[in-house]
Design an enzyme around this catalytic site. Structure first.
Site, PDB file in Angstrom:
ATOM      1  N   GLU A 140      42.702  22.160 -56.278  1.00  0.00           N
ATOM      2  CA  GLU A 140      41.791  23.275 -55.131  1.00  0.00           C
ATOM      3  C   GLU A 140      40.500  23.144 -55.672  1.00  0.00           C
ATOM      4  OE1 GLU A 140      46.338  23.248 -53.611  1.00  0.00           O
ATOM      5  OE2 GLU A 140      44.851  23.940 -54.649  1.00  0.00           O
ATOM      6  N   SER A 164      43.034  26.041 -60.319  1.00  0.00           N
ATOM      7  CA  SER A 164      43.683  25.062 -59.233  1.00  0.00           C
ATOM      8  C   SER A 164      43.792  23.991 -59.456  1.00  0.00           C
ATOM      9  CB  SER A 164      43.758  25.887 -58.079  1.00  0.00           C
ATOM     10  OG  SER A 164      43.022  25.946 -57.753  1.00  0.00           O
ATOM     11  N   SER A 220      42.600  36.171 -65.393  1.00  0.00           N
ATOM     12  CA  SER A 220      42.538  35.994 -63.699  1.00  0.00           C
ATOM     13  C   SER A 220      43.320  37.821 -63.372  1.00  0.00           C
ATOM     14  CB  SER A 220      44.105  35.573 -63.458  1.00  0.00           C
ATOM     15  OG  SER A 220      43.964  34.287 -63.561  1.00  0.00           O
ATOM     16  N   GLN A 234      45.030  35.631 -73.193  1.00  0.00           N
ATOM     17  CA  GLN A 234      43.879  35.144 -72.431  1.00  0.00           C
ATOM     18  C   GLN A 234      44.072  36.251 -71.113  1.00  0.00           C
ATOM     19  OE1 GLN A 234      43.927  31.752 -70.256  1.00  0.00           O
ATOM     20  NE2 GLN A 234      41.678  31.649 -70.083  1.00  0.00           N
ATOM     21  N   GLY A 235      42.824  37.196 -71.582  1.00  0.00           N
ATOM     22  CA  GLY A 235      42.696  38.236 -69.848  1.00  0.00           C
ATOM     23  C   GLY A 235      41.246  37.639 -68.677  1.00  0.00           C
ATOM     24  N   GLU A 273      39.717  23.923 -72.296  1.00  0.00           N
ATOM     25  CA  GLU A 273      41.547  23.723 -72.532  1.00  0.00           C
ATOM     26  C   GLU A 273      41.657  22.966 -71.171  1.00  0.00           C
ATOM     27  OE1 GLU A 273      43.532  27.236 -69.994  1.00  0.00           O
ATOM     28  OE2 GLU A 273      41.422  27.334 -69.855  1.00  0.00           O
TER      29      GLU A 273
END
Length: 391
Positions: free
Chosen positions: A378, A376, A129, A126-127, A245
């Site tokens: 958050e 995340s 981040s 997975q590209g 996901e």
């Protein structure tokens, strides 16, 4: 919603349970249950057995190997797979890029990629981040510039899990830097990692492990036919991918297995006139986790059922959030049961600490990652606040 299964669903559950516990090699399942590495070969072997029996991609369209199952059946499939400690089909393939290609790709892309993706003939990574675009993914800077029949890609991706094993990478790249919103102007492009200009560099973790990588793109020419869907619509496809996901990363079966392991080990530890399992405070902790797992299971069934039209459901963020917390909580419980025996690691025969206990602390520490990846905790709370609660 009633968790009680119908007679047909019970029969389906038994069918899945029998298959997973008899057809996947015991050696692979036992290593996976102990928290050991099964390696690339183990993952491929397991997924190919599943795929040969129509059990690797049941949530895909039927014409591409999916099964016409109800949401409850899909839930049972995943739960029983995890309870049997079968390595899950590679998420990058089956839950991420595969559904995106099936939903938005061209017919040529579907024919070229989907069968190989399901069978793990292609290992995807997975590209998404980047160094300055992690949870704030829309800030990505990797560029893809159209040049004739190609895109020329320059930029960097980071924290690319298992890229050392991968053959291809699906990349979010900015194709219109002048778009009025940062979420606009992004495209979803498939890249062969053997393409000149692509460099995969390992990121060595604090424990010496190699799980994640940096991927660099330097004037990488990619055929324009590898663009999925429409140019500048990649953000919509990414949201679709992340919805799939996050619905799958609750990993309820994983948490159930770890909770069962903690109860089994606790029953072997003497405390007073009974065992640790009889201790009221410990028993209360177990009961709380069991109730939390049931609550999340009910919520997952509701979310999956309401996502039957294929559209992303913002409630998947709630599943990601609570699923991460429960995975961490069950591993913390197992580490607490191990007590001081959790401190040594790979200490050999000279240490009396049992191997199961030695593995608890490293696994607990490694799984701090689950509240970071796929967005995340958050960020999930922000999505829940804005998209569900309307705050």
């Amino acid at each position: 919603m009633n968790l009680a299964l119908t007679d047909e669903e019970l029969a389906f559950r038994d069918e899945m349970r029998t298959f997973f516990t008899t057809q996947i090699p015991a050696e692979i399942r036992e290593r996976y249950a102990r928290g050991e590495e099964v390696g690339k070969e183990g993952f491929i072997a397991s997924q190919r057995i599943l795929n040969a029996n129509g059990l690797a991609t049941p949530h895909w369209p039927v014409e591409w190997g999916g099964r016409d199952w109800t949401p409850v059946q899909k839930h049972i499939w995943l739960d029983e797979l995890q309870l049997a400690s079968v390595p899950e089909p590679l998420a990058f393939n089956t839950s991420m890029v595969g559904p995106v290609i099936a939903a938005f790709g061209s017919q040529e892309q579907k024919e070229k990629f989907l069968p190989a993706t399901a069978n793990l003939d292609i290992w995807w990574c997975q590209g998404f981040s980047e160094p300055e675009a992690g949870s704030d993914l829309a800030s990505l800077k990797t560029r893809a510039v159209r040049d004739g029949d190609d895109y020329v890609i320059n930029g960097q991706k980071t924290w690319t899990t298992l890229a050392q094993h991968a053959d291809w990478i699906f990349v979010l790249a900015r194709t219109n830097p002048d778009a009025p919103k940062k979420q606009a102007g992004i495209s979803f492009i498939l890249v062969d990692l053997k393409t000149p200009g692509v460099t995969v560099r390992p990121i060595k973790l604090i424990d010496g492990g190699h799980e994640v990588n940096e991927v660099f793109f330097e004037d990488v020419r990619v055929p324009a036919e590898n663009l999925v869907g429409e140019e500048n619509q990649g953000w919509s496809y990414a949201k679709f991918l992340l919805g799939n996901e996050r619905a799958g990363v609750t990993r309820l079966g994983f948490s159930k297995v770890r909770l069962a392991q903690a109860k089994k080990r606790a029953a072997e530890i003497s405390v007073g006139e009974g065992t640790l399992l009889d201790d009221p405070l410990f028993a209360a902790r177990i009961a709380e986790l069991e109730n939390e797992i049931v609550a999340l299971e009910l919520t997952q069934l509701r979310v999956v059922a309401s996502s039957a039209d294929g559209k992303p459901n913002p409630a998947s963020s709630l599943l990601k959030l609570r699923g991460s917390e429960l995975q961490q909580a069950t591993l913390e419980l197992l580490t607490d049961v191990a007590g001081p025996d959790s401190l040594p690691f790979a200490a050999g025969d000279g240490i009396s600490s049992p191997l199961w206990a030695q593995r608890t602390a490293p696994t607990y520490l490694n799984y701090r990652k689950v509240s970071i990846y796929s967005g995340s905790s958050e960020v999930q709370r922000s999505i829940i606040a804005s998209s569900i609660l309307g705050l």
